[in-house]
Design a protein around this motif. Structure first.
Motif, PDB file in Angstrom:
ATOM      1  N   LEU A 194      19.717  34.166 -65.573  1.00  0.00           N
ATOM      2  CA  LEU A 194      19.846  35.626 -65.497  1.00  0.00           C
ATOM      3  C   LEU A 194      18.496  36.274 -65.153  1.00  0.00           C
ATOM      4  CD1 LEU A 194      22.074  36.014 -68.660  1.00  0.00           C
ATOM      5  CD2 LEU A 194      22.829  36.109 -66.292  1.00  0.00           C
ATOM      6  N   PRO A 195      18.546  37.430 -64.484  1.00  0.00           N
ATOM      7  CA  PRO A 195      17.277  38.099 -64.117  1.00  0.00           C
ATOM      8  C   PRO A 195      16.662  38.823 -65.312  1.00  0.00           C
ATOM      9  CG  PRO A 195      19.157  39.381 -63.365  1.00  0.00           C
ATOM     10  CD  PRO A 195      19.721  38.147 -63.979  1.00  0.00           C
ATOM     11  N   ASN A 196      15.386  39.087 -65.187  1.00  0.00           N
ATOM     12  CA  ASN A 196      14.691  39.896 -66.186  1.00  0.00           C
ATOM     13  C   ASN A 196      14.645  41.331 -65.670  1.00  0.00           C
ATOM     14  OD1 ASN A 196      12.945  41.121 -67.948  1.00  0.00           O
ATOM     15  ND2 ASN A 196      11.463  39.435 -67.966  1.00  0.00           N
ATOM     16  N   PRO A 197      15.269  42.268 -66.371  1.00  0.00           N
ATOM     17  CA  PRO A 197      15.328  43.646 -65.858  1.00  0.00           C
ATOM     18  C   PRO A 197      13.959  44.296 -65.684  1.00  0.00           C
ATOM     19  CG  PRO A 197      16.390  43.478 -68.023  1.00  0.00           C
ATOM     20  CD  PRO A 197      15.945  42.111 -67.642  1.00  0.00           C
ATOM     21  N   LYS A 198      12.944  43.765 -66.374  1.00  0.00           N
ATOM     22  CA  LYS A 198      11.605  44.359 -66.269  1.00  0.00           C
ATOM     23  C   LYS A 198      10.846  43.867 -65.040  1.00  0.00           C
ATOM     24  CE  LYS A 198      11.217  44.775 -71.262  1.00  0.00           C
ATOM     25  NZ  LYS A 198      10.667  44.130 -72.455  1.00  0.00           N
ATOM     26  N   ILE A 199      11.348  42.797 -64.446  1.00  0.00           N
ATOM     27  CA  ILE A 199      10.638  42.224 -63.289  1.00  0.00           C
ATOM     28  C   ILE A 199      11.435  42.516 -62.028  1.00  0.00           C
ATOM     29  CG2 ILE A 199       9.795  40.066 -62.269  1.00  0.00           C
ATOM     30  CD1 ILE A 199       9.435  39.021 -65.140  1.00  0.00           C
ATOM     31  N   LYS A 200      10.759  43.096 -61.028  1.00  0.00           N
ATOM     32  CA  LYS A 200      11.453  43.529 -59.814  1.00  0.00           C
ATOM     33  C   LYS A 200      11.535  42.435 -58.735  1.00  0.00           C
ATOM     34  CE  LYS A 200      11.991  47.756 -61.298  1.00  0.00           C
ATOM     35  NZ  LYS A 200      13.272  47.972 -61.968  1.00  0.00           N
ATOM     36  N   GLN A 201      10.685  41.394 -58.859  1.00  0.00           N
ATOM     37  CA  GLN A 201      10.634  40.382 -57.802  1.00  0.00           C
ATOM     38  C   GLN A 201      11.944  39.597 -57.710  1.00  0.00           C
ATOM     39  OE1 GLN A 201       6.938  38.867 -59.507  1.00  0.00           O
ATOM     40  NE2 GLN A 201       6.203  38.653 -57.408  1.00  0.00           N
ATOM     41  N   GLU A 202      12.156  39.004 -56.542  1.00  0.00           N
ATOM     42  CA  GLU A 202      13.380  38.212 -56.346  1.00  0.00           C
ATOM     43  C   GLU A 202      13.288  36.888 -57.105  1.00  0.00           C
ATOM     44  OE1 GLU A 202      14.320  37.759 -52.247  1.00  0.00           O
ATOM     45  OE2 GLU A 202      14.510  39.907 -51.927  1.00  0.00           O
ATOM     46  N   MET A 203      14.434  36.295 -57.338  1.00  0.00           N
ATOM     47  CA  MET A 203      14.496  35.076 -58.155  1.00  0.00           C
ATOM     48  C   MET A 203      13.740  33.905 -57.502  1.00  0.00           C
ATOM     49  SD  MET A 203      15.490  33.846 -60.995  1.00  0.00           S
ATOM     50  CE  MET A 203      16.829  34.615 -61.858  1.00  0.00           C
ATOM     51  N   SER A 238      18.211  32.111 -69.927  1.00  0.00           N
ATOM     52  CA  SER A 238      17.020  32.913 -69.646  1.00  0.00           C
ATOM     53  C   SER A 238      15.819  31.990 -69.494  1.00  0.00           C
ATOM     54  CB  SER A 238      16.804  33.893 -70.796  1.00  0.00           C
ATOM     55  OG  SER A 238      15.491  34.386 -70.759  1.00  0.00           O
ATOM     56  N   ILE A 239      14.899  32.374 -68.611  1.00  0.00           N
ATOM     57  CA  ILE A 239      13.660  31.583 -68.454  1.00  0.00           C
ATOM     58  C   ILE A 239      12.448  32.466 -68.726  1.00  0.00           C
ATOM     59  CG2 ILE A 239      14.639  29.947 -66.804  1.00  0.00           C
ATOM     60  CD1 ILE A 239      13.175  31.623 -64.585  1.00  0.00           C
ATOM     61  N   TRP A 240      12.679  33.611 -69.386  1.00  0.00           N
ATOM     62  CA  TRP A 240      11.631  34.638 -69.434  1.00  0.00           C
ATOM     63  C   TRP A 240      10.724  34.566 -70.654  1.00  0.00           C
ATOM     64  CZ3 TRP A 240      11.394  35.737 -64.711  1.00  0.00           C
ATOM     65  CH2 TRP A 240      12.551  35.768 -63.936  1.00  0.00           C
ATOM     66  N   LYS A 241      10.909  33.585 -71.513  1.00  0.00           N
ATOM     67  CA  LYS A 241       9.953  33.390 -72.602  1.00  0.00           C
ATOM     68  C   LYS A 241       8.811  32.518 -72.090  1.00  0.00           C
ATOM     69  CE  LYS A 241      13.128  33.967 -76.444  1.00  0.00           C
ATOM     70  NZ  LYS A 241      13.894  33.312 -77.502  1.00  0.00           N
TER      71      LYS A 241
END
Lengths: 244, 197
Positions: B103-112, B137-140
Protein backbone atom coordinates in the motif's frame (compact mmCIF):
# COMPACT_ATOMS: atom_id res chain seq x y z
CA UNK A 1 -31.63 -52.59 -17.46
CA UNK A 2 -32.09 -54.08 -14.01
CA UNK A 3 -33.22 -57.70 -13.93
CA UNK A 4 -34.87 -59.71 -11.23
CA UNK A 5 -33.76 -63.03 -12.66
CA UNK A 6 -30.41 -63.29 -10.92
CA UNK A 7 -30.68 -64.87 -7.50
CA UNK A 8 -28.93 -62.62 -5.03
CA UNK A 9 -30.16 -64.26 -1.83
CA UNK A 10 -28.97 -67.70 -0.74
CA UNK A 11 -31.11 -70.58 0.48
CA UNK A 12 -30.24 -69.77 4.10
CA UNK A 13 -31.70 -66.27 3.72
CA UNK A 14 -28.35 -64.51 3.57
CA UNK A 15 -26.81 -62.48 0.78
CA UNK A 16 -24.28 -63.95 -1.69
CA UNK A 17 -21.33 -62.80 0.44
CA UNK A 18 -22.91 -64.26 3.58
CA UNK A 19 -24.08 -60.97 5.09
CA UNK A 20 -27.43 -60.31 6.74
CA UNK A 21 -29.70 -57.75 5.05
CA UNK A 22 -28.75 -55.00 7.52
CA UNK A 23 -25.05 -55.75 7.73
CA UNK A 24 -22.18 -53.61 6.45
CA UNK A 25 -19.20 -55.08 4.69
CA UNK A 26 -15.95 -55.20 6.74
CA UNK A 27 -14.93 -51.56 7.19
CA UNK A 28 -11.41 -50.24 7.57
CA UNK A 29 -10.71 -46.53 7.99
CA UNK A 30 -7.32 -44.87 8.27
CA UNK A 31 -6.45 -41.19 8.54
CA UNK A 32 -3.24 -39.40 7.55
CA UNK A 33 -2.12 -42.06 5.11
CA UNK A 34 -0.51 -39.71 2.58
CA UNK A 35 2.42 -37.47 3.40
CA UNK A 36 2.48 -34.73 0.77
CA UNK A 37 -1.04 -33.40 1.15
CA UNK A 38 -2.58 -31.45 4.03
CA UNK A 39 -5.06 -34.15 4.96
CA UNK A 40 -5.78 -37.67 3.76
CA UNK A 41 -7.83 -40.74 4.52
CA UNK A 42 -8.30 -44.29 3.30
CA UNK A 43 -11.59 -46.15 3.41
CA UNK A 44 -11.96 -49.84 2.65
CA UNK A 45 -15.51 -51.16 2.56
CA UNK A 46 -15.34 -54.80 1.59
CA UNK A 47 -13.54 -54.83 -1.73
CA UNK A 48 -14.12 -51.11 -2.36
CA UNK A 49 -10.94 -49.14 -1.69
CA UNK A 50 -10.85 -45.35 -1.77
CA UNK A 51 -8.20 -42.75 -0.99
CA UNK A 52 -8.97 -39.08 -0.38
CA UNK A 53 -6.50 -36.19 -0.19
CA UNK A 54 -7.02 -32.53 0.63
CA UNK A 55 -4.91 -29.51 -0.33
CA UNK A 56 -5.47 -25.99 0.86
CA UNK A 57 -6.89 -23.53 1.54
CA UNK A 58 -4.79 -22.02 -1.25
CA UNK A 59 -5.12 -19.17 -3.73
CA UNK A 60 -7.47 -19.70 -6.65
CA UNK A 61 -6.03 -19.88 -10.15
CA UNK A 62 -7.25 -18.36 -12.41
CA UNK A 63 -8.00 -15.44 -10.12
CA UNK A 64 -11.37 -14.55 -11.63
CA UNK A 65 -12.84 -17.78 -10.28
CA UNK A 66 -12.25 -16.68 -6.68
CA UNK A 67 -15.29 -15.78 -4.59
CA UNK A 68 -15.08 -12.66 -2.43
CA UNK A 69 -17.12 -14.07 0.44
CA UNK A 70 -16.11 -17.73 0.70
CA UNK A 71 -13.75 -20.44 -0.43
CA UNK A 72 -14.36 -22.74 -3.38
CA UNK A 73 -14.46 -26.46 -2.69
CA UNK A 74 -12.96 -28.26 -5.67
CA UNK A 75 -13.84 -31.91 -5.68
CA UNK A 76 -12.50 -34.53 -8.04
CA UNK A 77 -13.83 -38.07 -7.88
CA UNK A 78 -11.81 -40.35 -10.09
CA UNK A 79 -11.64 -44.07 -10.64
CA UNK A 80 -8.27 -45.60 -11.39
CA UNK A 81 -7.95 -47.43 -14.70
CA UNK A 82 -7.38 -50.69 -12.82
CA UNK A 83 -10.26 -50.21 -10.38
CA UNK A 84 -12.82 -52.08 -12.47
CA UNK A 85 -12.95 -55.37 -14.39
CA UNK A 86 -12.46 -53.81 -17.81
CA UNK A 87 -9.80 -51.11 -18.05
CA UNK A 88 -11.37 -47.71 -17.54
CA UNK A 89 -10.02 -45.10 -19.97
CA UNK A 90 -7.98 -42.28 -18.47
CA UNK A 91 -9.59 -38.93 -17.90
CA UNK A 92 -12.88 -37.91 -16.39
CA UNK A 93 -16.00 -39.65 -17.64
CA UNK A 94 -19.48 -38.09 -17.48
CA UNK A 95 -20.26 -40.25 -14.45
CA UNK A 96 -17.15 -39.07 -12.62
CA UNK A 97 -17.93 -35.43 -13.37
CA UNK A 98 -21.45 -35.86 -12.00
CA UNK A 99 -20.26 -37.68 -8.90
CA UNK A 100 -17.60 -35.01 -8.29
CA UNK A 101 -20.44 -32.47 -8.24
CA UNK A 102 -22.70 -34.39 -5.84
CA UNK A 103 -19.79 -35.17 -3.51
CA UNK A 104 -18.77 -31.50 -3.54
CA UNK A 105 -22.29 -30.45 -2.64
CA UNK A 106 -22.42 -33.01 0.17
CA UNK A 107 -19.13 -31.84 1.66
CA UNK A 108 -19.88 -28.14 1.18
CA UNK A 109 -22.81 -28.43 3.55
CA UNK A 110 -20.56 -29.13 6.54
CA UNK A 111 -17.46 -27.04 5.78
CA UNK A 112 -17.15 -23.42 6.97
CA UNK A 113 -16.12 -22.07 3.58
CA UNK A 114 -16.83 -18.47 4.57
CA UNK A 115 -13.76 -18.53 6.83
CA UNK A 116 -11.44 -18.58 3.82
CA UNK A 117 -12.58 -15.98 1.26
CA UNK A 118 -10.85 -15.92 -2.17
CA UNK A 119 -9.26 -19.32 -1.64
CA UNK A 120 -9.97 -22.87 -2.72
CA UNK A 121 -9.81 -26.23 -1.02
CA UNK A 122 -9.07 -29.23 -3.22
CA UNK A 123 -10.50 -32.65 -2.39
CA UNK A 124 -9.18 -35.50 -4.51
CA UNK A 125 -10.99 -38.83 -4.23
CA UNK A 126 -9.31 -41.73 -5.95
CA UNK A 127 -11.08 -45.07 -6.25
CA UNK A 128 -8.42 -47.77 -6.28
CA UNK A 129 -10.81 -50.71 -6.42
CA UNK A 130 -14.53 -50.48 -7.12
CA UNK A 131 -17.03 -52.97 -5.75
CA UNK A 132 -20.13 -50.88 -5.22
CA UNK A 133 -20.68 -47.89 -2.95
CA UNK A 134 -17.71 -45.91 -4.24
CA UNK A 135 -19.38 -42.48 -4.06
CA UNK A 136 -20.44 -42.97 -0.45
CA UNK A 137 -17.04 -44.38 0.49
CA UNK A 138 -15.54 -41.34 -1.28
CA UNK A 139 -17.65 -38.96 0.79
CA UNK A 140 -16.69 -40.79 3.99
CA UNK A 141 -13.00 -40.56 3.07
CA UNK A 142 -13.25 -36.96 1.81
CA UNK A 143 -14.85 -35.76 5.03
CA UNK A 144 -12.12 -37.40 7.10
CA UNK A 145 -9.40 -35.91 4.91
CA UNK A 146 -10.93 -32.45 5.37
CA UNK A 147 -11.01 -32.93 9.14
CA UNK A 148 -7.42 -34.12 9.14
CA UNK A 149 -6.38 -31.07 7.11
CA UNK A 150 -7.71 -28.84 9.90
CA UNK A 151 -10.56 -27.41 7.85
CA UNK A 152 -13.32 -26.25 10.23
CA UNK A 153 -16.44 -28.42 9.91
CA UNK A 154 -19.72 -28.54 11.74
CA UNK A 155 -19.81 -32.34 11.50
CA UNK A 156 -18.28 -35.29 9.72
CA UNK A 157 -20.13 -36.80 6.77
CA UNK A 158 -20.66 -40.52 6.37
CA UNK A 159 -22.39 -42.34 3.54
CA UNK A 160 -23.69 -45.76 2.60
CA UNK A 161 -25.75 -47.23 -0.23
CA UNK A 162 -28.98 -49.11 0.39
CA UNK A 163 -30.45 -51.37 -2.28
CA UNK A 164 -33.30 -53.68 -3.09
CA UNK A 165 -32.49 -57.21 -4.16
CA UNK A 166 -35.04 -59.94 -4.85
CA UNK A 167 -37.67 -57.83 -3.10
CA UNK A 168 -35.64 -57.24 0.07
CA UNK A 169 -34.02 -54.01 1.24
CA UNK A 170 -30.35 -54.49 1.96
CA UNK A 171 -27.65 -52.31 3.46
CA UNK A 172 -24.33 -51.50 1.78
CA UNK A 173 -24.82 -53.10 -1.62
CA UNK A 174 -21.90 -54.63 -3.47
CA UNK A 175 -21.21 -54.36 -7.19
CA UNK A 176 -23.15 -57.49 -8.15
CA UNK A 177 -26.14 -56.43 -6.03
CA UNK A 178 -26.01 -53.01 -7.67
CA UNK A 179 -25.91 -54.48 -11.18
CA UNK A 180 -28.62 -57.11 -10.78
CA UNK A 181 -30.71 -55.61 -7.98
CA UNK A 182 -33.94 -53.66 -8.35
CA UNK A 183 -32.89 -50.39 -6.73
CA UNK A 184 -29.82 -48.56 -5.47
CA UNK A 185 -30.05 -45.60 -3.10
CA UNK A 186 -26.82 -43.90 -1.95
CA UNK A 187 -27.33 -41.77 1.16
CA UNK A 188 -24.89 -39.50 2.98
CA UNK A 189 -25.59 -37.72 6.25
CA UNK A 190 -24.08 -35.37 8.75
CA UNK A 191 -25.13 -37.61 11.67
CA UNK A 192 -24.80 -35.10 14.53
CA UNK A 193 -26.98 -32.61 12.66
CA UNK A 194 -29.28 -35.40 11.50
CA UNK A 195 -29.23 -33.85 8.05
CA UNK A 196 -29.15 -35.70 4.75
CA UNK A 197 -26.50 -34.22 2.47
CA UNK A 198 -26.80 -36.67 -0.42
CA UNK A 199 -29.66 -38.85 -1.55
CA UNK A 200 -29.95 -40.47 -4.96
CA UNK A 201 -32.17 -43.26 -6.15
CA UNK A 202 -31.77 -45.57 -9.14
CA UNK A 203 -34.64 -47.99 -9.68
CA UNK A 204 -38.05 -48.03 -8.00
CA UNK A 205 -39.12 -48.13 -4.36
CA UNK A 206 -42.59 -47.72 -2.92
CA UNK A 207 -43.17 -44.97 -0.35
CA UNK A 208 -43.00 -47.49 2.49
CA UNK A 209 -39.86 -49.08 1.08
CA UNK A 210 -38.25 -45.67 0.73
CA UNK A 211 -38.90 -44.86 4.41
CA UNK A 212 -37.51 -48.23 5.49
CA UNK A 213 -34.51 -47.85 3.19
CA UNK A 214 -33.75 -44.46 4.72
CA UNK A 215 -33.91 -45.92 8.24
CA UNK A 216 -31.61 -48.74 7.15
CA UNK A 217 -29.18 -46.20 5.67
CA UNK A 218 -29.22 -44.19 8.91
CA UNK A 219 -28.34 -47.30 10.88
CA UNK A 220 -25.38 -48.02 8.58
CA UNK A 221 -24.26 -44.40 8.60
CA UNK A 222 -24.18 -44.31 12.42
CA UNK A 223 -21.90 -47.36 12.41
CA UNK A 224 -19.58 -45.73 9.86
CA UNK A 225 -19.67 -42.44 11.79
CA UNK A 226 -18.49 -44.18 14.96
CA UNK A 227 -15.60 -45.72 13.06
CA UNK A 228 -14.74 -42.35 11.49
CA UNK A 229 -14.44 -40.78 14.93
CA UNK A 230 -12.39 -43.71 16.21
CA UNK A 231 -10.03 -43.46 13.21
CA UNK A 232 -9.41 -39.76 13.91
CA UNK A 233 -8.84 -40.47 17.60
CA UNK A 234 -6.48 -43.36 16.77
CA UNK A 235 -4.38 -41.09 14.59
CA UNK A 236 -3.91 -38.47 17.32
CA UNK A 237 -4.15 -40.66 20.41
CA UNK A 238 -0.44 -40.21 21.18
CA UNK A 239 -0.76 -36.46 21.60
CA UNK A 240 -1.19 -35.32 25.19
CA UNK A 241 -2.99 -32.16 26.28
CA UNK A 242 0.31 -30.60 27.41
CA UNK A 243 1.82 -30.79 23.91
CA UNK A 244 -0.85 -28.53 22.43
CA UNK B 1 -22.11 -31.06 33.09
CA UNK B 2 -19.83 -31.13 30.06
CA UNK B 3 -19.90 -33.82 27.37
CA UNK B 4 -16.14 -33.97 26.78
CA UNK B 5 -13.54 -33.84 29.54
CA UNK B 6 -11.15 -30.91 29.84
CA UNK B 7 -7.97 -31.70 27.88
CA UNK B 8 -9.49 -34.57 25.93
CA UNK B 9 -9.24 -35.15 22.19
CA UNK B 10 -12.32 -34.06 20.25
CA UNK B 11 -13.30 -34.41 16.60
CA UNK B 12 -15.47 -32.17 14.37
CA UNK B 13 -19.12 -32.28 15.36
CA UNK B 14 -18.46 -33.68 18.83
CA UNK B 15 -20.68 -32.11 21.50
CA UNK B 16 -18.68 -30.31 24.20
CA UNK B 17 -21.20 -28.62 26.50
CA UNK B 18 -24.38 -26.55 26.58
CA UNK B 19 -24.47 -22.81 25.90
CA UNK B 20 -25.73 -22.21 29.46
CA UNK B 21 -22.45 -23.56 30.83
CA UNK B 22 -19.77 -22.02 28.61
CA UNK B 23 -19.60 -19.38 25.90
CA UNK B 24 -18.18 -20.49 22.55
CA UNK B 25 -14.52 -19.55 21.98
CA UNK B 26 -12.27 -20.46 19.07
CA UNK B 27 -12.88 -23.55 16.92
CA UNK B 28 -16.28 -24.28 18.45
CA UNK B 29 -19.79 -23.60 17.21
CA UNK B 30 -23.16 -23.35 18.87
CA UNK B 31 -25.92 -25.39 17.25
CA UNK B 32 -29.60 -24.44 17.21
CA UNK B 33 -30.37 -26.77 20.12
CA UNK B 34 -27.87 -24.94 22.36
CA UNK B 35 -25.20 -27.61 22.15
CA UNK B 36 -21.65 -26.38 21.55
CA UNK B 37 -19.71 -28.64 19.21
CA UNK B 38 -16.09 -28.76 18.08
CA UNK B 39 -15.27 -27.53 14.57
CA UNK B 40 -11.84 -29.13 14.40
CA UNK B 41 -9.87 -32.06 15.64
CA UNK B 42 -8.05 -30.88 18.72
CA UNK B 43 -7.87 -30.64 22.48
CA UNK B 44 -10.81 -29.10 24.32
CA UNK B 45 -10.12 -26.48 26.98
CA UNK B 46 -12.68 -25.11 29.40
CA UNK B 47 -11.85 -21.75 30.96
CA UNK B 48 -13.68 -22.01 34.29
CA UNK B 49 -12.93 -18.41 35.31
CA UNK B 50 -14.20 -16.74 32.12
CA UNK B 51 -16.65 -19.56 31.28
CA UNK B 52 -15.36 -19.99 27.73
CA UNK B 53 -14.83 -23.26 25.88
CA UNK B 54 -12.33 -23.54 23.04
CA UNK B 55 -10.55 -26.20 21.02
CA UNK B 56 -6.81 -26.08 20.36
CA UNK B 57 -6.52 -27.42 16.83
CA UNK B 58 -3.95 -30.14 16.17
CA UNK B 59 -3.61 -29.07 12.54
CA UNK B 60 -3.13 -25.36 12.00
CA UNK B 61 -3.93 -23.67 8.73
CA UNK B 62 -1.55 -20.98 7.47
CA UNK B 63 -3.30 -17.77 8.34
CA UNK B 64 -2.01 -14.27 7.76
CA UNK B 65 -3.02 -11.72 10.38
CA UNK B 66 -2.57 -7.99 10.85
CA UNK B 67 0.83 -7.31 12.44
CA UNK B 68 2.61 -10.29 10.86
CA UNK B 69 6.02 -9.59 9.33
CA UNK B 70 6.15 -11.05 5.84
CA UNK B 71 8.77 -11.54 3.15
CA UNK B 72 7.27 -10.76 -0.25
CA UNK B 73 8.47 -10.92 -3.83
CA UNK B 74 7.36 -7.96 -5.92
CA UNK B 75 5.52 -9.07 -9.07
CA UNK B 76 4.21 -5.81 -10.50
CA UNK B 77 4.80 -2.15 -9.70
CA UNK B 78 2.08 0.37 -10.48
CA UNK B 79 1.88 4.11 -9.88
CA UNK B 80 0.45 3.95 -6.36
CA UNK B 81 0.68 0.31 -5.34
CA UNK B 82 2.74 -2.79 -5.98
CA UNK B 83 1.49 -6.36 -6.31
CA UNK B 84 3.56 -8.93 -4.47
CA UNK B 85 3.54 -12.56 -3.43
CA UNK B 86 4.07 -13.61 0.18
CA UNK B 87 6.87 -16.16 0.56
CA UNK B 88 7.31 -16.28 4.33
CA UNK B 89 5.41 -15.18 7.43
CA UNK B 90 7.15 -14.32 10.70
CA UNK B 91 10.35 -15.98 9.54
CA UNK B 92 8.71 -19.18 8.32
CA UNK B 93 8.12 -20.20 4.71
CA UNK B 94 4.49 -20.78 3.75
CA UNK B 95 3.24 -23.70 1.68
CA UNK B 96 0.69 -21.77 -0.36
CA UNK B 97 1.83 -18.38 -1.62
CA UNK B 98 -0.62 -15.50 -1.19
CA UNK B 99 -0.90 -12.28 -3.15
CA UNK B 100 -0.43 -9.09 -1.13
CA UNK B 101 -0.72 -5.43 -2.09
CA UNK B 102 2.03 -3.04 -1.02
CA UNK B 103 0.00 0.00 0.00
CA UNK B 104 1.15 3.59 -0.62
CA UNK B 105 2.13 6.04 2.08
CA UNK B 106 -0.25 9.01 1.88
CA UNK B 107 2.49 11.35 3.13
CA UNK B 108 4.84 10.47 0.28
CA UNK B 109 4.01 11.79 -3.19
CA UNK B 110 6.60 9.81 -5.19
CA UNK B 111 5.58 6.86 -7.35
CA UNK B 112 5.94 3.33 -6.04
CA UNK B 113 8.78 2.49 -8.45
CA UNK B 114 11.05 4.74 -6.40
CA UNK B 115 10.71 2.32 -3.46
CA UNK B 116 10.42 -1.20 -4.87
CA UNK B 117 11.09 -2.90 -8.21
CA UNK B 118 9.84 -6.01 -9.92
CA UNK B 119 11.66 -9.08 -8.58
CA UNK B 120 12.73 -7.46 -5.29
CA UNK B 121 12.44 -9.34 -2.04
CA UNK B 122 10.84 -7.00 0.47
CA UNK B 123 10.25 -7.16 4.21
CA UNK B 124 6.77 -5.82 4.97
CA UNK B 125 4.17 -5.76 7.70
CA UNK B 126 0.57 -6.83 7.22
CA UNK B 127 -1.69 -3.84 7.92
CA UNK B 128 -5.02 -5.04 6.56
CA UNK B 129 -6.71 -8.34 5.80
CA UNK B 130 -10.20 -7.91 4.40
CA UNK B 131 -12.21 -10.54 2.53
CA UNK B 132 -9.04 -12.40 1.64
CA UNK B 133 -7.22 -9.32 0.31
CA UNK B 134 -3.96 -8.70 2.13
CA UNK B 135 -2.48 -5.20 2.36
CA UNK B 136 1.11 -4.72 3.51
CA UNK B 137 3.14 -1.67 4.46
CA UNK B 138 6.85 -1.00 3.93
CA UNK B 139 6.89 2.44 5.53
CA UNK B 140 8.47 1.64 8.89
CA UNK B 141 12.27 2.10 9.13
CA UNK B 142 12.92 -1.64 9.61
CA UNK B 143 10.88 -2.53 6.52
CA UNK B 144 11.70 -2.34 2.81
CA UNK B 145 13.71 -4.12 0.14
CA UNK B 146 16.13 -6.72 1.47
CA UNK B 147 17.34 -7.86 -1.96
CA UNK B 148 16.87 -5.88 -5.15
CA UNK B 149 17.59 -6.64 -8.76
CA UNK B 150 18.48 -4.30 -11.62
CA UNK B 151 15.61 -3.19 -13.83
CA UNK B 152 17.92 -3.29 -16.88
CA UNK B 153 19.83 -6.56 -16.57
CA UNK B 154 18.28 -8.40 -13.62
CA UNK B 155 21.46 -8.67 -11.56
CA UNK B 156 21.91 -7.88 -7.87
CA UNK B 157 21.95 -4.22 -6.87
CA UNK B 158 24.80 -3.51 -4.49
CA UNK B 159 24.38 -0.95 -1.77
CA UNK B 160 26.62 2.09 -1.88
CA UNK B 161 26.51 5.16 0.35
CA UNK B 162 23.55 6.90 -1.27
CA UNK B 163 22.15 4.59 -3.90
CA UNK B 164 22.06 1.06 -5.25
CA UNK B 165 24.36 0.13 -8.11
CA UNK B 166 24.09 -2.89 -10.39
CA UNK B 167 27.10 -5.15 -9.99
CA UNK B 168 27.14 -5.95 -13.75
CA UNK B 169 25.87 -2.99 -15.79
CA UNK B 170 26.47 -0.19 -13.29
CA UNK B 171 22.87 1.02 -13.46
CA UNK B 172 21.91 3.17 -10.46
CA UNK B 173 18.49 2.75 -8.87
CA UNK B 174 16.54 3.89 -5.84
CA UNK B 175 14.77 1.69 -3.33
CA UNK B 176 13.49 1.87 0.21
CA UNK B 177 15.88 -0.58 1.80
CA UNK B 178 16.18 -2.22 5.21
CA UNK B 179 19.27 -1.82 7.44
CA UNK B 180 20.18 -5.47 6.76
CA UNK B 181 19.97 -5.03 2.96
CA UNK B 182 21.63 -7.89 1.05
CA UNK B 183 21.64 -10.26 4.03
CA UNK B 184 21.18 -13.49 2.10
CA UNK B 185 21.48 -15.65 5.19
CA UNK B 186 18.38 -14.00 6.65
CA UNK B 187 16.47 -14.47 3.38
CA UNK B 188 17.58 -18.11 3.23
CA UNK B 189 16.35 -18.70 6.76
CA UNK B 190 13.01 -17.10 6.00
CA UNK B 191 12.15 -18.87 2.79
CA UNK B 192 13.72 -22.16 3.75
CA UNK B 193 16.09 -22.45 0.81
CA UNK B 194 19.32 -24.40 0.79
CA UNK B 195 22.67 -22.74 1.38
CA UNK B 196 22.81 -19.04 0.57
CA UNK B 197 26.13 -17.28 0.15
Amino acid sequence: MKSNEVKLIREDGRRLDGRAFDELRPLKIEVGVLEKCDGSAYVELGKTKVYAAVFGPREVHPKHLALADRAILNCRYHMASFSVDERKPLGMTRREIELSKVIREALESVVFLEEFPRTCIDVYIEVIQADGGTRTAGITAGSLALAEAGIPMIDLVAGVAVGKINGHLVLDISDIEDKYGEADMPVAMAPRLNSIVLLQLNGRLTGEEFKNALELAKKGIMEIYQQQREALRRKYSGISAEEV
Amino acid sequence: MVFAENGSLVVPGQPLCMIEEFLPGVNVKQLKDGVIVSMKIGIVRYDFSQRIVKVHSLKTIEEIRVGDEVLVEVKDVQEKIAVSEILAVNGRPIKYKRVAIILPNPKIKQEMNKFVGVGDLVLAEVVTVFAGVIGVSIWKPRLGAIYSICNSCGNFLKRTEKTLVCTVCGNKEKRKIVPIYGNLAKIGNMIGGGKWS
